[in-house]
Write an enzyme that holds these catalytic residues in place. Structure first.
Site, PDB file in Angstrom:
ATOM      1  N   LYS A 111       0.847  -1.197   0.000  1.00 14.33           N
ATOM      2  CA  LYS A 111       0.000   0.000   0.000  1.00 14.33           C
ATOM      3  C   LYS A 111       0.884   1.249   0.000  1.00 14.33           C
ATOM      4  O   LYS A 111       1.823   1.352   0.802  1.00 14.33           O
ATOM      5  CB  LYS A 111      -0.905   0.010   1.231  1.00 14.33           C
ATOM      6  N   ASP A 142      -0.196  -0.489  -4.568  1.00 17.98           N
ATOM      7  CA  ASP A 142      -1.599  -0.078  -4.639  1.00 17.98           C
ATOM      8  C   ASP A 142      -1.740   1.281  -3.979  1.00 17.98           C
ATOM      9  O   ASP A 142      -1.498   1.419  -2.779  1.00 17.98           O
ATOM     10  CB  ASP A 142      -2.486  -1.112  -3.930  1.00 17.98           C
ATOM     11  N   GLU A 168      -1.335  -0.329  -8.927  1.00 21.07           N
ATOM     12  CA  GLU A 168      -2.793  -0.434  -8.902  1.00 21.07           C
ATOM     13  C   GLU A 168      -3.404   0.916  -8.532  1.00 21.07           C
ATOM     14  O   GLU A 168      -3.001   1.534  -7.555  1.00 21.07           O
ATOM     15  CB  GLU A 168      -3.156  -1.494  -7.861  1.00 21.07           C
ATOM     16  N   ASP A 194      -8.592  -0.927 -10.054  1.00 21.38           N
ATOM     17  CA  ASP A 194      -9.350  -1.638  -9.020  1.00 21.38           C
ATOM     18  C   ASP A 194     -10.637  -0.854  -8.724  1.00 21.38           C
ATOM     19  O   ASP A 194     -11.724  -1.235  -9.170  1.00 21.38           O
ATOM     20  CB  ASP A 194      -8.478  -1.803  -7.764  1.00 21.38           C
ATOM     21  N   LYS A 218     -12.936  -8.169  -7.989  1.00 18.10           N
ATOM     22  CA  LYS A 218     -13.356  -8.608  -6.650  1.00 18.10           C
ATOM     23  C   LYS A 218     -14.763  -9.173  -6.745  1.00 18.10           C
ATOM     24  O   LYS A 218     -15.659  -8.543  -7.319  1.00 18.10           O
ATOM     25  CB  LYS A 218     -13.275  -7.447  -5.661  1.00 18.10           C
TER      26      LYS A 218
END
Ligand SMILES: [Mg+2]
Length: 332
Positions: A111, A142, A168, A194, A218
């Site tokens: 992250k 991400d 991402e 995403d 997802k």
């Protein structure tokens, strides 16, 4: 989709508050609801701040998991899924302890762009992870849409020498992603979408705009396995299947989806049970040597009691399910 009766849906609701081993998305506890249908337990886990309209797809996925789907679901093409570790925005001195939770693995998602942190913090975290992983490890980032185009370009330049697999959601909007993709083209770092897939009214818009190289898929936010598989087929881009920090019950649905995706060239973000300090089963869906095997989950009564949410929070989730059910019923 045929809906079960609301009474059926609510007949066995269990709301749990699962502790997280490290703060994630600003949370230290993951609240989620389990319901039980004829096909078994199913999870309903939209994050608390999501409104009823956004949560409707999550409930559609819950109903598919517990009650089955009207749409035919293609067969499994694999039984085990290679998965990545996830490194939250921890300080560099905590990197090794978090990565140790995952055992052996070859890919980590880190992250970056966390609110309140700086690019220097990101560089320090990625550097520590690269040291821990060694040269052969795969590192993806991400940013959860944290950067504008200039900030993202700057971040790509500061981080590219860590040999990145992809980044991402560096920016939030599709037009920003498209512009960034043009600007950083020569670095050869792919851009994955995403939020632009799972929070968009049209999950295929980002693919049509040529704004991403890879889609993160997802299960729950896209309405379940059969709907997600249709999006994968229509997008025509490489995909990564990821979780939404569910318990092992919700993870099982994501893993089921991953077993049915025709081509899966990237390790999947389904090892997030490692971030939970407790789960609803005695046998959580955790990775072993970087892989997770698809299997059914047996929900454990004692675990559900141990992590039971307060009566007040349980009532909040029950009300929420009732309202979101209304959204789906209005559509039908
Ligand atoms: Mg993401």
């Amino acid at each position: 989709m045929s809906l079960p009766a609301l009474d059926d849906l609510l007949s066995a609701v269990r709301v749990v508050a699962l502790p997280l081993v490290t703060t994630f998305r600003g949370l230290s506890v993951r609240e989620t609801a389990l319901v039980r249908g004829p096909r078994g337990w199913a999870e309903f886990a939209p994050f608390a701040e999501y409104d009823d309209a956004e949560s409707a797809e999550w409930l559609r996925a819950t109903i598919e998991q517990g009650w089955g789907s009207d749409a035919p679901v293609p067969p499994r093409v694999r039984d085990t899924i290679a998965v990545n570790a996830t490194l939250p925005a921890v300080p560099p001195e905590h990197v090794a302890a978090v990565l140790d939770l995952y055992g052996d693995f070859r890919t980590v998602k880190i992250k970056v762009g966390e609110p309140g942190q700086t690019l220097d913090d990101d560089v320090a975290r990625v550097r520590a992870a690269r040291q821990w992983m060694g040269a052969a490890g795969r590192i993806r980032l991400d940013a959860n849409g944290a950067w504008n185009v200039d900030e993202a370009e700057h971040a790509f330049r500061a981080l590219e020498h860590f040999d990145l697999e992809y980044v991402e959601q560096p920016c939030m909007r599709i037009d920003e992603l498209a512009e960034l993709r043009d600007r950083v083209h020569r670095m050869g770092i792919p851009i994955a979408a995403d939020e632009s897939v799972r929070k968009a009214s049209d999950p295929l818009a980002v693919a049509r705009a040529g704004a991403a190289d890879i889609l993160v898929i997802k299960c729950a936010p896209l309405g379940g396995v059969s709907r997600a598989l249709r999006i994968v087929a229509d997008a025509g881009l490489p995909v990564v299947i990821s979780s939404a920090l569910e318990s092992s019950v919700g993870l099982a649905a994501g893993i089921d989806l991953a077993t049915r995706v025709p081509v899966l060239d990237f390790d999947c973000g389904l090892a997030t049970a490692a971030l939970l300090g407790g789960d609803v089963t005695a046998h959580p869906l955790r990775a072993v040597d970087g892989e997770i095997e698809a299997r059914d989950i047996v929900v454990d009564d004692d675990a559900c009691r141990d992590y039971a949410a307060t009566a007040e929070r349980t009532a909040w989730w029950t009300d929420r399910i009732t309202r979101v059910y209304g959204v789906l019923a209005d559509e039908a």
